[in-house]
Every structure is written in C-alpha cells, then in structure tokens.
Design a protein around this motif. Structure first.
Motif, mmCIF file in Angstrom:
data_model
loop_
_atom_site.group_PDB
_atom_site.id
_atom_site.type_symbol
_atom_site.label_atom_id
_atom_site.label_comp_id
_atom_site.label_asym_id
_atom_site.label_seq_id
_atom_site.Cartn_x
_atom_site.Cartn_y
_atom_site.Cartn_z
ATOM 1 N N ASP A 52 0.830 -1.213 0.000
ATOM 2 C CA ASP A 52 0.000 0.000 0.000
ATOM 3 C C ASP A 52 0.863 1.261 0.000
ATOM 4 O OD1 ASP A 52 -2.358 -1.438 -0.109
ATOM 5 O OD2 ASP A 52 -2.704 -1.340 2.053
ATOM 6 N N LEU A 53 1.954 1.232 0.738
ATOM 7 C CA LEU A 53 2.855 2.389 0.749
ATOM 8 C C LEU A 53 3.494 2.591 -0.624
ATOM 9 C CD1 LEU A 53 4.666 2.028 4.196
ATOM 10 C CD2 LEU A 53 2.972 3.745 3.546
ATOM 11 N N LEU A 54 3.912 1.479 -1.235
ATOM 12 C CA LEU A 54 4.509 1.554 -2.567
ATOM 13 C C LEU A 54 3.551 2.186 -3.574
ATOM 14 C CD1 LEU A 54 6.437 -1.774 -3.261
ATOM 15 C CD2 LEU A 54 7.275 0.524 -3.696
ATOM 16 N N HIS A 55 2.276 1.906 -3.417
ATOM 17 C CA HIS A 55 1.281 2.396 -4.365
ATOM 18 C C HIS A 55 0.568 3.662 -3.876
ATOM 19 C CE1 HIS A 55 2.063 -1.616 -5.920
ATOM 20 N NE2 HIS A 55 1.764 -1.087 -7.080
ATOM 21 N N SER A 56 1.094 4.268 -2.825
ATOM 22 C CA SER A 56 0.504 5.521 -2.341
ATOM 23 C C SER A 56 0.999 6.673 -3.220
ATOM 24 C CB SER A 56 0.897 5.769 -0.879
ATOM 25 O OG SER A 56 2.266 6.123 -0.785
ATOM 26 N N PRO A 60 6.749 8.189 -6.092
ATOM 27 C CA PRO A 60 6.663 8.440 -7.533
ATOM 28 C C PRO A 60 6.712 7.121 -8.307
ATOM 29 C CG PRO A 60 8.337 9.832 -6.505
ATOM 30 C CD PRO A 60 7.901 8.832 -5.475
ATOM 31 N N GLU A 61 6.007 7.067 -9.417
ATOM 32 C CA GLU A 61 5.917 5.840 -10.212
ATOM 33 C C GLU A 61 7.292 5.297 -10.582
ATOM 34 O OE1 GLU A 61 3.850 4.149 -14.308
ATOM 35 O OE2 GLU A 61 3.296 6.119 -13.547
ATOM 36 N N GLU A 62 8.214 6.201 -10.904
ATOM 37 C CA GLU A 62 9.570 5.813 -11.263
ATOM 38 C C GLU A 62 10.238 5.036 -10.128
ATOM 39 O OE1 GLU A 62 12.907 8.704 -12.252
ATOM 40 O OE2 GLU A 62 11.461 9.074 -13.863
ATOM 41 N N ASN A 63 10.135 5.571 -8.918
ATOM 42 C CA ASN A 63 10.727 4.914 -7.746
ATOM 43 C C ASN A 63 10.067 3.563 -7.484
ATOM 44 O OD1 ASN A 63 11.767 7.518 -7.631
ATOM 45 N ND2 ASN A 63 11.847 7.529 -5.424
ATOM 46 N N ALA A 84 13.269 1.419 2.582
ATOM 47 C CA ALA A 84 13.291 2.436 1.525
ATOM 48 C C ALA A 84 11.931 3.111 1.388
ATOM 49 C CB ALA A 84 13.702 1.798 0.197
ATOM 50 N N VAL A 85 10.877 2.320 1.360
ATOM 51 C CA VAL A 85 9.527 2.860 1.196
ATOM 52 C C VAL A 85 9.157 3.740 2.391
ATOM 53 C CG1 VAL A 85 7.088 2.199 1.088
ATOM 54 C CG2 VAL A 85 8.747 1.017 -0.326
ATOM 55 N N SER A 86 9.449 3.274 3.593
ATOM 56 C CA SER A 86 9.154 4.055 4.797
ATOM 57 C C SER A 86 9.877 5.395 4.774
ATOM 58 C CB SER A 86 9.584 3.287 6.050
ATOM 59 O OG SER A 86 8.911 2.063 6.137
ATOM 60 N N THR A 87 11.136 5.380 4.364
ATOM 61 C CA THR A 87 11.939 6.592 4.307
ATOM 62 C C THR A 87 11.393 7.571 3.269
ATOM 63 O OG1 THR A 87 13.893 5.338 4.986
ATOM 64 C CG2 THR A 87 14.284 7.485 3.955
#
Length: 123
Positions: A52-56, A60-63, A84-87
């Motif tokens: 969910d965080l990745l797709h929030s 950015p889509e690139e990341n 990485a996602v949390s940061t």
C-alpha cells in the motif's frame, strides 16, 4: 517441423508463465502482508502494508518501478524495500508539511525584513 517446434515452444512458454505467476504471487504477497507502523501523515498510528505504501501517492511511479524490479530480481531484500519505502514516505510527508506550515512559510520572512530597517533607524 516448424509448426511442431512452435507448438513445443508455446507449451514451454505456458509452463514457464505458470512458474513466473507463482513467483510473482509470492513476492507480491510478501509485500502485501509485511506491515510498517507509520507515524507520519495520513498513515499516522496505522499499520500499513509495504504494498500500500509503494502504491501511495507519496511514491513516484519511477521509484515504485525501480524498487519492485530490484526486489523481484533479488537485489533488494524485503526488509530493504520496507526501509526504503518508509523513508521515502516519511520524507515526502515532511516536505509537504514544510510547504504548508505557517511557521516556515513566507509569512515569517516579511516580519524579519520589516524589523531590520527599524533596527537600523534606531542605531
């Protein structure tokens, strides 16, 4: 012979596709079941899945694509993706809060500018 070779390739491709789907489901499932306890923004006080965080909207889509590719390839562990996602989310939330905060906004600068000429007149 070409037709048979083509049929054989199709069967092999279909079999491999099944394996890829299983692998994809495993890594995707891991991302969906691994949760992060976020203390920022709209996620504050909630446990949120890495998926969910990745797709929030904070990622950015690139990341997102880069992280997913590295994770799928085995170059990043689940823990590294989680970190990485949390940061990224924490920094994005902090940046947005800075922009909307009245203390660090442009309202504080004119007050300082107005005070300077007054001090110069006093000297």
């Amino acid at each position: 012979i070409t037709v048979k070779g083509s049929d054989k390739d199709s069967v092999t491709a279909a079999g491999e596709g099944g394996d890829d789907t299983l692998k994809e489901e495993q890594w995707e499932s891991a991302l969906k079941t691994t949760v992060v306890d976020m203390e920022v923004g709209e996620f504050q006080g909630h446990k949120v899945s890495v998926w969910d965080l990745l797709h929030s909207h904070y990622i950015p889509e690139e990341n997102r694509k880069e992280l997913l590719e590295l994770y799928e390839a085995g170059e990043l562990s689940l823990e590294q993706v989680k970190t990485a996602v949390s940061t990224i989310v924490a920094k994005a939330v902090a940046a947005r809060e800075e922009k909307t905060s009245p203390v660090s906004g442009p309202g504080a600068e004119p007050t300082g500018t107005e005070a300077e000429p007054t001090q110069l007149h006093g000297d």
